[in-house]
Design a protein around this motif. Structure first.
Motif, PDB file in Angstrom:
ATOM      1  N   VAL A 153      -7.877  -4.844  10.649  1.00 49.74           N
ATOM      2  CA  VAL A 153      -7.970  -3.405  10.353  1.00 49.74           C
ATOM      3  C   VAL A 153      -8.490  -3.183   8.943  1.00 49.74           C
ATOM      4  O   VAL A 153      -9.385  -2.357   8.716  1.00 49.74           O
ATOM      5  CB  VAL A 153      -6.597  -2.733  10.549  1.00 49.74           C
ATOM      6  N   LEU A 154      -7.948  -3.901   7.965  1.00 46.29           N
ATOM      7  CA  LEU A 154      -8.389  -3.743   6.581  1.00 46.29           C
ATOM      8  C   LEU A 154      -9.843  -4.174   6.407  1.00 46.29           C
ATOM      9  O   LEU A 154     -10.624  -3.523   5.699  1.00 46.29           O
ATOM     10  CB  LEU A 154      -7.491  -4.553   5.643  1.00 46.29           C
ATOM     11  N   ARG A 155     -10.211  -5.256   7.080  1.00 45.03           N
ATOM     12  CA  ARG A 155     -11.578  -5.779   6.962  1.00 45.03           C
ATOM     13  C   ARG A 155     -12.587  -4.796   7.544  1.00 45.03           C
ATOM     14  O   ARG A 155     -13.696  -4.667   7.039  1.00 45.03           O
ATOM     15  CB  ARG A 155     -11.663  -7.120   7.684  1.00 45.03           C
ATOM     16  N   ASN A 156     -12.196  -4.100   8.607  1.00 46.38           N
ATOM     17  CA  ASN A 156     -13.125  -3.194   9.282  1.00 46.38           C
ATOM     18  C   ASN A 156     -13.089  -1.760   8.756  1.00 46.38           C
ATOM     19  O   ASN A 156     -13.855  -0.919   9.223  1.00 46.38           O
ATOM     20  CB  ASN A 156     -12.823  -3.184  10.790  1.00 46.38           C
ATOM     21  N   PHE A 157     -12.210  -1.499   7.803  1.00 44.94           N
ATOM     22  CA  PHE A 157     -12.134  -0.146   7.243  1.00 44.94           C
ATOM     23  C   PHE A 157     -13.172  -0.050   6.126  1.00 44.94           C
ATOM     24  O   PHE A 157     -12.925  -0.459   4.991  1.00 44.94           O
ATOM     25  CB  PHE A 157     -10.728   0.156   6.729  1.00 44.94           C
ATOM     26  N   LYS A 158     -14.324   0.516   6.424  1.00 48.01           N
ATOM     27  CA  LYS A 158     -15.482   0.444   5.534  1.00 48.01           C
ATOM     28  C   LYS A 158     -15.691   1.704   4.687  1.00 48.01           C
ATOM     29  O   LYS A 158     -16.717   1.841   4.035  1.00 48.01           O
ATOM     30  CB  LYS A 158     -16.751   0.185   6.358  1.00 48.01           C
ATOM     31  N   ARG A 159     -14.767   2.646   4.731  1.00 48.28           N
ATOM     32  CA  ARG A 159     -14.925   3.866   3.939  1.00 48.28           C
ATOM     33  C   ARG A 159     -13.642   4.122   3.162  1.00 48.28           C
ATOM     34  O   ARG A 159     -12.604   3.505   3.435  1.00 48.28           O
ATOM     35  CB  ARG A 159     -15.205   5.064   4.854  1.00 48.28           C
ATOM     36  N   GLN A 160     -13.711   4.997   2.164  1.00 46.05           N
ATOM     37  CA  GLN A 160     -12.487   5.351   1.442  1.00 46.05           C
ATOM     38  C   GLN A 160     -11.522   6.062   2.382  1.00 46.05           C
ATOM     39  O   GLN A 160     -11.913   6.944   3.140  1.00 46.05           O
ATOM     40  CB  GLN A 160     -12.792   6.222   0.218  1.00 46.05           C
ATOM     41  N   ALA A 161     -10.266   5.658   2.331  1.00 45.90           N
ATOM     42  CA  ALA A 161      -9.232   6.249   3.195  1.00 45.90           C
ATOM     43  C   ALA A 161      -8.801   7.574   2.587  1.00 45.90           C
ATOM     44  O   ALA A 161      -7.753   7.687   1.934  1.00 45.90           O
ATOM     45  CB  ALA A 161      -8.054   5.289   3.336  1.00 45.90           C
ATOM     46  N   LEU A 162      -9.617   8.605   2.816  1.00 47.53           N
ATOM     47  CA  LEU A 162      -9.396   9.904   2.192  1.00 47.53           C
ATOM     48  C   LEU A 162      -9.778  11.011   3.167  1.00 47.53           C
ATOM     49  O   LEU A 162     -10.869  10.992   3.745  1.00 47.53           O
ATOM     50  CB  LEU A 162     -10.231  10.017   0.917  1.00 47.53           C
ATOM     51  N   HIS A 163      -8.885  11.981   3.327  1.00 48.06           N
ATOM     52  CA  HIS A 163      -9.075  13.050   4.314  1.00 48.06           C
ATOM     53  C   HIS A 163      -8.590  14.375   3.745  1.00 48.06           C
ATOM     54  O   HIS A 163      -7.453  14.472   3.258  1.00 48.06           O
ATOM     55  CB  HIS A 163      -8.289  12.710   5.587  1.00 48.06           C
ATOM     56  N   ALA A 164      -9.443  15.403   3.780  1.00 49.99           N
ATOM     57  CA  ALA A 164      -9.069  16.747   3.331  1.00 49.99           C
ATOM     58  C   ALA A 164      -8.254  17.411   4.431  1.00 49.99           C
ATOM     59  O   ALA A 164      -8.807  17.918   5.408  1.00 49.99           O
ATOM     60  CB  ALA A 164     -10.320  17.561   3.004  1.00 49.99           C
ATOM     61  N   ALA A 165      -6.939  17.400   4.292  1.00 53.50           N
ATOM     62  CA  ALA A 165      -6.034  17.755   5.388  1.00 53.50           C
ATOM     63  C   ALA A 165      -5.642  19.221   5.429  1.00 53.50           C
ATOM     64  O   ALA A 165      -5.296  19.750   6.490  1.00 53.50           O
ATOM     65  CB  ALA A 165      -4.764  16.904   5.289  1.00 53.50           C
ATOM     66  N   MET A 166      -5.663  19.909   4.281  1.00 52.79           N
ATOM     67  CA  MET A 166      -5.221  21.306   4.246  1.00 52.79           C
ATOM     68  C   MET A 166      -6.104  22.120   3.313  1.00 52.79           C
ATOM     69  O   MET A 166      -6.489  21.650   2.245  1.00 52.79           O
ATOM     70  CB  MET A 166      -3.766  21.398   3.798  1.00 52.79           C
ATOM     71  N   GLN A 174      -8.806   9.184  13.538  1.00 55.53           N
ATOM     72  CA  GLN A 174      -8.237   8.038  14.242  1.00 55.53           C
ATOM     73  C   GLN A 174      -8.248   6.765  13.411  1.00 55.53           C
ATOM     74  O   GLN A 174      -7.305   5.973  13.484  1.00 55.53           O
ATOM     75  CB  GLN A 174      -8.998   7.812  15.559  1.00 55.53           C
ATOM     76  N   ASP A 175      -9.283   6.550  12.613  1.00 59.83           N
ATOM     77  CA  ASP A 175      -9.320   5.300  11.841  1.00 59.83           C
ATOM     78  C   ASP A 175      -8.182   5.240  10.825  1.00 59.83           C
ATOM     79  O   ASP A 175      -7.591   4.175  10.593  1.00 59.83           O
ATOM     80  CB  ASP A 175     -10.684   5.086  11.173  1.00 59.83           C
ATOM     81  N   MET A 176      -7.813   6.394  10.242  1.00 58.16           N
ATOM     82  CA  MET A 176      -6.684   6.400   9.315  1.00 58.16           C
ATOM     83  C   MET A 176      -5.352   6.334  10.050  1.00 58.16           C
ATOM     84  O   MET A 176      -4.382   5.773   9.530  1.00 58.16           O
ATOM     85  CB  MET A 176      -6.750   7.635   8.403  1.00 58.16           C
ATOM     86  N   VAL A 177      -5.296   6.886  11.262  1.00 58.43           N
ATOM     87  CA  VAL A 177      -4.085   6.738  12.089  1.00 58.43           C
ATOM     88  C   VAL A 177      -3.826   5.258  12.353  1.00 58.43           C
ATOM     89  O   VAL A 177      -2.697   4.763  12.200  1.00 58.43           O
ATOM     90  CB  VAL A 177      -4.244   7.500  13.422  1.00 58.43           C
ATOM     91  N   HIS A 223       0.849  -1.190   0.000  1.00 54.34           N
ATOM     92  CA  HIS A 223       0.000   0.000   0.000  1.00 54.34           C
ATOM     93  C   HIS A 223       0.883   1.239   0.000  1.00 54.34           C
ATOM     94  O   HIS A 223       2.095   1.146   0.233  1.00 54.34           O
ATOM     95  CB  HIS A 223      -0.923   0.021   1.237  1.00 54.34           C
ATOM     96  N   THR A 224       0.278   2.386  -0.234  1.00 63.19           N
ATOM     97  CA  THR A 224       1.031   3.638  -0.251  1.00 63.19           C
ATOM     98  C   THR A 224       0.212   4.739   0.410  1.00 63.19           C
ATOM     99  O   THR A 224      -0.997   4.864   0.166  1.00 63.19           O
ATOM    100  CB  THR A 224       1.371   4.066  -1.691  1.00 63.19           C
ATOM    101  N   ARG A 225       0.889   5.509   1.242  1.00 61.68           N
ATOM    102  CA  ARG A 225       0.268   6.703   1.832  1.00 61.68           C
ATOM    103  C   ARG A 225       0.606   7.897   0.947  1.00 61.68           C
ATOM    104  O   ARG A 225       1.770   8.125   0.615  1.00 61.68           O
ATOM    105  CB  ARG A 225       0.800   6.912   3.248  1.00 61.68           C
ATOM    106  N   LEU A 226      -0.425   8.648   0.542  1.00 62.73           N
ATOM    107  CA  LEU A 226      -0.261   9.716  -0.431  1.00 62.73           C
ATOM    108  C   LEU A 226      -0.690  11.075   0.106  1.00 62.73           C
ATOM    109  O   LEU A 226      -1.539  11.165   0.994  1.00 62.73           O
ATOM    110  CB  LEU A 226      -1.107   9.429  -1.683  1.00 62.73           C
TER     111      LEU A 226
END
Length: 324
Positions: free
Chosen positions: A270-283, A303-306, A221-224
């Motif tokens: 963690v992957l199984r329970n992550f039910k939404r797109q891993a996307l956050h408007a950070a700035m 917290q879920d993305m942390v 995976h990659t954190r972007l």
């Protein structure tokens, strides 16, 4: 419902020879050029007491302009006491950190309980602003920063800034696949040809540009960090799927979960329970619509993305980057 608007002004002499629509845009800068043109075409503008419905008609200066128009109101929507995480607020704008699960605007299947309902309760006067001041949206399960206009002048200026690409929005995301470096995706986006609730890269769609860079590499995976130039529906989600790196947890575009080989039980959970797109408007960075001061806000990832990043980081430390 609509609200009646009355405006009256004398055309300044220095606008001699200009088109009516250009003159009104300069005389009434709190309203967008498209809205002013609509008023002219709808017979809502009078020049020296006579209706003028030709935007290209020239003025001489000194004419009496009267506008009697209708502005839409959102009073048909109910004001509801929904908690808002307010990052910044003054008399003109409001910046919030939207949680996952909060729909921005009422629609099919979501008639209430939305951000718009919350805004009407928090700031009742915002009912006078079209769409309750909402100038851009985040998907229901995308978290992070949004700016809202509390007045019509603020909304007009923010919409123009958004269209001119003068508002900077950066996101954090976690995608499937090990990416080697950053880049730019410049592909038009439109409605999916067969799945009408989905979007897709389409040559008949609207231009869309997404810039991205790698923040952290995991085993599979990659954190972007991503920056938008345009704001098409589902833009980041569609673009990352197009390059075969869909976002973790995306229920629409990611397909079935793809954990790395020999992943431990913690990461699988963690992957199984992550039910939404891993996307956050950070700035979010913009020029204040009234004072023109450059303002910038940051929202820490939820917290879920942390926890997602921590689990992927631990898996990578255990197996190494080259083991998939």
């Amino acid at each position: 419902m609509t609200k009646q608007l009355k405006l009256s002004e004398i055309v300044p002499d220095h606008l001699f020879g200009k088109r009516l629509d250009q003159v009104l845009a300069e005389m009434f800068p709190d309203y967008s050029r498209s809205r002013i043109k609509e008023w002219i075409l709808a017979d809502a503008v009078s020049v020296n007491g006579a209706v003028q419905n030709k935007p290209r008609e020239k003025v001489l200066g000194g004419e009496q302009i009267d506008i009697l128009a209708e502005l839409p109101e959102d009073e048909r929507f109910e004001a509801q006491p929904i908690d808002l995480d307010i990052v910044y607020e003054d008399e003109h704008i409001l910046v919030i950190n939207k949680p996952a699960g909060l729909v921005v605007h009422p629609g099919a299947g979501n008639s209430d309980g939305t951000l718009l309902n919350a805004l009407l309760h928090h700031c009742p006067g915002i009912a006078e602003v079209p769409r309750a001041g909402i100038i851009h949206r985040l998907d229901k399960d995308t978290t992070g920063l949004m700016v809202v206009a509390k007045t019509i002048p603020a909304q007009t200026h923010l919409v123009e800034a958004m269209q001119a690409r003068e508002i900077t929005r950066e996101y954090e995301a976690v995608c499937h696949g090990a990416m080697t470096g950053g880049g730019t995706i410049d592909e038009p986006i439109g409605r999916h040809p067969t799945k009408r609730t989905h979007m897709a890269v389409s040559q008949s769609g609207k231009p869309a540009t997404t810039h991205f860079r790698v923040m952290e590499k995991y085993r599979a995976h990659t954190r972007l960090r991503l920056r938008l130039e345009t704001g098409r529906t589902h833009q980041i989600r569609v673009h990352m799927t197009y390059v075969n790196h869909p976002l973790v947890g995306d229920p629409v575009y990611a397909g079935r979960p793809r954990p790395p080989r020999k992943a431990g039980e913690h990461l699988l959970t963690v992957l199984r329970n992550f039910k939404r797109q891993a996307l956050h408007a950070a700035m979010l960075r913009l020029a204040h619509p009234i004072t023109l001061e450059i303002l910038e806000w940051h929202a820490p990832i939820p917290q879920d993305m942390v926890e997602l990043n921590a689990a992927l980081r631990a898996d990578t430390a255990e197996h190494g980057l080259d083991y998939v």
